[in-house]
Design a protein around this motif. Structure first.
Motif, PDB file in Angstrom:
ATOM      1  N   LEU A  65       0.862  -1.187   0.000  1.00 28.14           N
ATOM      2  CA  LEU A  65       0.000   0.000   0.000  1.00 28.14           C
ATOM      3  C   LEU A  65       0.897   1.235   0.000  1.00 28.14           C
ATOM      4  O   LEU A  65       1.693   1.443   0.906  1.00 28.14           O
ATOM      5  CB  LEU A  65      -0.845  -0.056   1.277  1.00 28.14           C
ATOM      6  CG  LEU A  65      -2.205   0.619   1.307  1.00 28.14           C
ATOM      7  CD1 LEU A  65      -3.045   0.307   0.118  1.00 28.14           C
ATOM      8  CD2 LEU A  65      -2.931   0.223   2.575  1.00 28.14           C
ATOM      9  N   THR A  66       0.785   2.038  -1.051  1.00 22.86           N
ATOM     10  CA  THR A  66       1.590   3.255  -1.123  1.00 22.86           C
ATOM     11  C   THR A  66       0.967   4.313  -0.215  1.00 22.86           C
ATOM     12  O   THR A  66      -0.137   4.131   0.318  1.00 22.86           O
ATOM     13  CB  THR A  66       1.628   3.787  -2.556  1.00 22.86           C
ATOM     14  OG1 THR A  66       0.272   4.089  -2.954  1.00 22.86           O
ATOM     15  CG2 THR A  66       2.217   2.766  -3.519  1.00 22.86           C
ATOM     16  N   LEU A  67       1.637   5.457  -0.123  1.00 19.25           N
ATOM     17  CA  LEU A  67       1.121   6.541   0.712  1.00 19.25           C
ATOM     18  C   LEU A  67      -0.232   7.001   0.194  1.00 19.25           C
ATOM     19  O   LEU A  67      -1.178   7.186   0.961  1.00 19.25           O
ATOM     20  CB  LEU A  67       2.117   7.723   0.727  1.00 19.25           C
ATOM     21  CG  LEU A  67       1.661   8.961   1.511  1.00 19.25           C
ATOM     22  CD1 LEU A  67       1.448   8.642   2.985  1.00 19.25           C
ATOM     23  CD2 LEU A  67       2.678  10.104   1.358  1.00 19.25           C
ATOM     24  N   SER A  68      -0.333   7.150  -1.147  1.00 19.91           N
ATOM     25  CA  SER A  68      -1.611   7.604  -1.709  1.00 19.91           C
ATOM     26  C   SER A  68      -2.687   6.533  -1.518  1.00 19.91           C
ATOM     27  O   SER A  68      -3.860   6.848  -1.319  1.00 19.91           O
ATOM     28  CB  SER A  68      -1.485   8.000  -3.181  1.00 19.91           C
ATOM     29  OG  SER A  68      -0.676   7.088  -3.862  1.00 19.91           O
ATOM     30  N   GLY A  83      -2.267  -6.859  -0.923  1.00 22.23           N
ATOM     31  CA  GLY A  83      -3.622  -6.972  -1.465  1.00 22.23           C
ATOM     32  C   GLY A  83      -4.366  -5.656  -1.385  1.00 22.23           C
ATOM     33  O   GLY A  83      -5.036  -5.247  -2.345  1.00 22.23           O
ATOM     34  N   LEU A  84      -4.227  -4.988  -0.251  1.00 26.92           N
ATOM     35  CA  LEU A  84      -4.893  -3.700  -0.096  1.00 26.92           C
ATOM     36  C   LEU A  84      -4.316  -2.683  -1.077  1.00 26.92           C
ATOM     37  O   LEU A  84      -5.024  -1.830  -1.595  1.00 26.92           O
ATOM     38  CB  LEU A  84      -4.735  -3.192   1.338  1.00 26.92           C
ATOM     39  CG  LEU A  84      -5.502  -3.992   2.397  1.00 26.92           C
ATOM     40  CD1 LEU A  84      -5.133  -3.515   3.793  1.00 26.92           C
ATOM     41  CD2 LEU A  84      -6.996  -3.883   2.189  1.00 26.92           C
ATOM     42  N   GLY A  85      -3.019  -2.805  -1.329  1.00 30.20           N
ATOM     43  CA  GLY A  85      -2.381  -1.908  -2.285  1.00 30.20           C
ATOM     44  C   GLY A  85      -2.949  -2.066  -3.672  1.00 30.20           C
ATOM     45  O   GLY A  85      -3.213  -1.099  -4.380  1.00 30.20           O
ATOM     46  N   TYR A  86      -3.149  -3.312  -4.091  1.00 26.84           N
ATOM     47  CA  TYR A  86      -3.724  -3.576  -5.422  1.00 26.84           C
ATOM     48  C   TYR A  86      -5.094  -2.943  -5.520  1.00 26.84           C
ATOM     49  O   TYR A  86      -5.472  -2.382  -6.561  1.00 26.84           O
ATOM     50  CB  TYR A  86      -3.825  -5.083  -5.651  1.00 26.84           C
ATOM     51  CG  TYR A  86      -4.216  -5.460  -7.070  1.00 26.84           C
ATOM     52  CD1 TYR A  86      -5.552  -5.522  -7.455  1.00 26.84           C
ATOM     53  CD2 TYR A  86      -3.251  -5.757  -8.029  1.00 26.84           C
ATOM     54  CE1 TYR A  86      -5.917  -5.865  -8.746  1.00 26.84           C
ATOM     55  CE2 TYR A  86      -3.597  -6.097  -9.321  1.00 26.84           C
ATOM     56  CZ  TYR A  86      -4.934  -6.143  -9.671  1.00 26.84           C
ATOM     57  OH  TYR A  86      -5.294  -6.479 -10.963  1.00 26.84           O
TER      58      TYR A  86
END
Lengths: 57, 522
Positions: free
Chosen positions: A5-8, B211-214
């Motif tokens: 999860l990136t910052l954005s 997964g949350l990033g995707y």
């Protein structure tokens, strides 16, 4: 493809959750704050159930 | 003589019922795929804009029209639109508010029964067993093609269909207050609890951040694609169950000066909680962790059924206590399904009770008979494309009816009267800019969605592009799939004509009744 999860991503996730949970809290809080004297008058078209329950009282 | 009509027992009751109608499979299966494939976190931008410009306004419109129509004793679209517009044609357009929901039920009940069936198989461990053997795809295929037998001559799919059908009609039979309201007062909190259980389990899985990033990392370039905006608008539209006529029917049982503005908003909020917070955190993030990000787009192509019934069992099979959470998953979906399916039966029942003057038993009986017969079309005709036919017709009805409602509210009933109706008893103030939204923006958005649908989907659907003729089994008999498809179209046309004729006859009988009463008074 980006991993993690990136910052954005964090910002969007947090804002979306915050917005929706706040939306729910706002609505349900207002809903449960409804006072007794705001209860509405009977419909012109009566409900038999209401009449029976009033009779029981 | 005053007409006897039910009311909801409480404001929370109607809110939970409307939220129950909205929360369904789409929240947990459709939304995550749409979001992940249309820009991730960035999808929420057009999504929330559509919520404000389309979802919430159309919901408010349905609540207002419904409560207004309920004052005159009408609980379904023909009567409500007729009472509001005082135009003879309005009741015929109102057929969309009966045909649409009934058509959905024809196939929704069957799909919902799969969830009951898979809940059972998850509970008994059968699902975990076939998943471990790598046979889940074949198992699902055998289940829906009626090959899996509970006992000789009774496929599991048909058995669970009968049970699900019975559950729906028992709830409907007990009416608004003692059936639908009570069911939702149990089912909706249960959905939240089951959803939170799955949410906590998901968030505690190692590497879930990938997964949350995707799902949530925004791809802003997607916002330049108009398709993404249409997808967002479409998702909002379908997730809030607007345009079906259900909210209108439910609102007709609301007391005259009871708030509808806050109630509508609360139901929308509850739906968004299920969709964005819970739905947005489960399927796609889990799929990324188990399958890897590079495989998720292929998984998404499996569609709602593939994702829900094949991919999720495999995913749960790879996590601790997966068997238990698999049961929780299917139980959650089943409860979400049944709260929706019950709602889509009520407009037809209300029409028969309120306008045709039939008693509850007879009304429920007629609707049960019709939906059972046509439901069999879904059970036996699934493979041949019967459900796909009903599905695209449903899309058309929903969008069209939402547009009709909006135009009637803003332009025929009048925006001043409409705002007054919405504000009556309201616990919140409707912002003034919504006058402009109701009158211009929402109709414009709906015209755009309908136009896009007609251009992109209608020709291929109507002309069966990409559909090749093949031989399929329909109730054990080998037939061409084209016969089943055209048969389904004919069946839908018969239902439409039947509703229109019934509407015409009902109103003529009412007119005769009134004239006889006047004659008797003289």
């Amino acid at each position: 493809m980006q991993e993690g999860l990136t910052l954005s991503g964090w910002i969007f996730l947090s804002l979306a959750w915050l917005a929706i949970i706040s939306f729910n809290v706002f609505c349900f809080k207002k809903l449960f704050k409804e006072s007794e004297d705001q209860m509405v008058s009977p419909l012109e078209i009566e409900s038999e159930i209401d009449r029976i329950e009033e009779g029981k009282k | 003589m005053k007409k006897l009509r039910e009311n909801w027992g409480s404001k929370l009751g109607v809110i939970l019922a409307v939220a129950g109608s909205a929360v369904g499979l789409g929240n947990f299966l459709r939304f995550p795929v749409k979001a992940a494939t249309n820009g991730g976190g960035a999808f929420l931008i057009p999504y929330f804009i559509a919520l404000i410009l389309i979802g919430i306004p159309v919901a408010w419109i349905e609540w207002a029209l419904g409560r207004n129509g309920g004052k005159y004793g009408h609980g379904s679209a023909p009567g409500i639109l007729n009472a509001i517009t005082r135009k003879p044609w309005a009741k015929y357009i109102g057929f969309l508010g009966i045909f649409g929901p009934v058509l959905i039920f024809f196939y929704y009940c069957y799909i919902e029964s799969w969830l009951l069936g898979f809940s059972w198989f998850a509970l008994t461990g059968e699902l975990s067993k076939v998943t471990a053997e790598g046979q889940i795809g074949a198992f699902f295929g055998d289940y829906i093609s009626l090959k899996l037998q509970a006992f000789p001559g009774m496929p599991f799919a048909f058995l669970f269909f009968l049970i699900t059908f019975f559950i729906n009609f028992i709830v409907i039979y007990f009416g608004i207050r003692h059936g639908i309201e009570i069911m939702n007062k149990f089912a909706m909190p249960a959905i939240v609890i089951l959803g939170i259980m799955l949410l906590v389990r998901t968030l505690t899985i190692p590497n879930i951040a990938h997964g949350l990033g995707y799902m949530w990392n925004p791809d802003f370039s997607k916002l330049l694609d108009s398709k993404v905006w249409f997808e967002a608008a479409g998702q909002i539209f379908f997730t809030l169950s607007v345009g079906i006529g259900v909210i209108m029917t439910y609102a007709s049982y609301v007391r005259r000066k009871q708030d509808i503005a806050l109630s509508s908003l609360t139901a929308c909020a509850a739906n968004e909680l299920a969709e964005v917070v819970i739905g947005g955190t489960l399927v796609i993030p889990l799929a990324v962790v188990i399958y890897g990000a590079s495989n998720v787009s292929e998984i998404a192509k499996l569609g709602t059924f593939g994702l829900g019934f094949q991919t999720m069992p495999i995913i749960f099979g790879k996590i601790t206590l997966g068997g238990f959470f698999l049961f929780v998953w299917f139980a959650l979906l089943f409860l979400a399904g049944v709260t929706s399916s019950v709602s889509i039966l009520q407009p037809a029942v209300s029409f028969l009770e309120d306008d045709a003057g039939l008693g509850r038993r007879v009304s429920v009986g007629i609707v049960a008979l019709v939906t059972f017969i046509f439901g069999l079309l879904s059970v036996f005709g699934l493979e041949a494309g019967a459900v796909d036919e009903m599905d695209w017709m449903t899309d058309f009805c929903l969008i069209t009816f939402a547009l009709v409602e909006t135009i009637i509210f803003a332009w025929i009933f009048g925006i001043d009267k409409g705002m007054k109706e919405l504000s009556e008893g309201a616990q919140i103030k409707i912002p003034a800019f919504f006058r402009f939204v109701f009158k211009y923006l929402t109709p414009a958005c709906l015209v755009a969605i309908l136009g896009a649908w007609l251009v992109q989907n209608a020709p291929s659907r109507i002309l069966l592009k990409g559909v090749k003729e093949s031989t399929v089994k329909f109730a054990g008999i080998e037939v061409s799939n084209f016969i089943v498809i055209h048969g389904t179209r004919l069946a839908m046309l018969i239902v439409i004509i039947a509703i229109l004729i019934f509407t015409c006859v009902t109103w003529r009988m009412k007119a005769i009744d009134e004239k006889l009463k006047q004659f008797e008074e003289i």
